[in-house]
Design an enzyme around this catalytic site. Structure first.
Site, PDB file in Angstrom:
ATOM      1  N   ALA A  51       0.840  -1.209   0.000  1.00 11.06           N
ATOM      2  CA  ALA A  51       0.000   0.000   0.000  1.00 11.06           C
ATOM      3  C   ALA A  51       0.870   1.253   0.000  1.00 11.06           C
ATOM      4  O   ALA A  51       0.760   2.113   0.881  1.00 11.06           O
ATOM      5  CB  ALA A  51      -0.994  -0.009   1.160  1.00 11.06           C
ATOM      6  N   HIS A  52       1.778   1.291  -0.936  1.00  6.06           N
ATOM      7  CA  HIS A  52       2.597   2.483  -1.172  1.00  6.06           C
ATOM      8  C   HIS A  52       3.218   2.378  -2.559  1.00  6.06           C
ATOM      9  O   HIS A  52       3.100   1.337  -3.220  1.00  6.06           O
ATOM     10  CB  HIS A  52       3.686   2.621  -0.096  1.00  6.06           C
ATOM     11  CG  HIS A  52       4.574   1.432   0.048  1.00  6.06           C
ATOM     12  ND1 HIS A  52       5.507   1.070  -0.897  1.00  6.06           N
ATOM     13  CD2 HIS A  52       4.655   0.491   0.997  1.00  6.06           C
ATOM     14  CE1 HIS A  52       6.122  -0.017  -0.509  1.00  6.06           C
ATOM     15  NE2 HIS A  52       5.617  -0.411   0.632  1.00  6.06           N
TER      16      HIS A  52
END
Ligand code: TYD
Length: 137
Positions: A51-52
């Site tokens: 999630a980046h």
């Protein structure tokens, strides 16, 4: 870089009745020099990682054991990859939002990276990622 640059790369395999062997040379089998290796293990069922995105980092991800999924998003389109063998991996170019999920029990996720760890290379806010990705187009 476009989502199409991110791809599954098959690695060399030396099959042997004593046990198979696979090797990786930076800038030969994968399109960058390897500066760092890290791995995820003991991942609890139902857990999500990632999630980046990264501004400059190139990565190559291998399911050394077990299996998991990687979802890549270039800000426009998404693609889900399932990794479950140690003789291929997923090349992730810079500026890709990635999420790892669907980890099997005992999964080991090994990541080869083109740069040392630098928190300044991370984009952890999805809104910021979308506006940076739009600007690059
Ligand atoms: P992070 O990259 O956010 O994990 P993931 O993408 O797998 O969910 O890293 C988690 C933590 O570990 C974060 O605090 C930074 C630290 N870390 C390092 O110190 N060195 C490294 O090489 C990596 C990959 C992470």
């Amino acid at each position: 870089m476009p989502l199409n640059d991110c791809r599954i790369i098959e690695l060399p395999r030396i099959n042997d009745p004593r046990g198979n062997l696979t090797f990786i040379e930076g800038e030969n089998h994968i399109p960058f020099d390897i500066k760092r290796v890290y791995y995820l293990y003991d991942v609890p069922g139902g857990s999500d990682r990632g999630a980046h995105a990264h501004k400059e980092l190139h990565q190559f991800v291998i399911a050394m054991s077990g299996s998991f999924d990687i979802v890549l998003d270039d800000g426009d389109r998404q693609r889900r990859f399932h990794l479950n063998r140690s003789y291929y991996g997923l090349y992730i170019c810079p500026m890709m939002w990635r999420t790892l999920d669907n980890f099997s029990s005992g999964a080991v996720c090994t990541v080869l990276a083109s740069r040392p760890y630098e928190e300044s290379d991370y984009i952890r806010d999805h809104g910021e990622f979308l506006s940076l990705a739009k600007k690059k187009k």
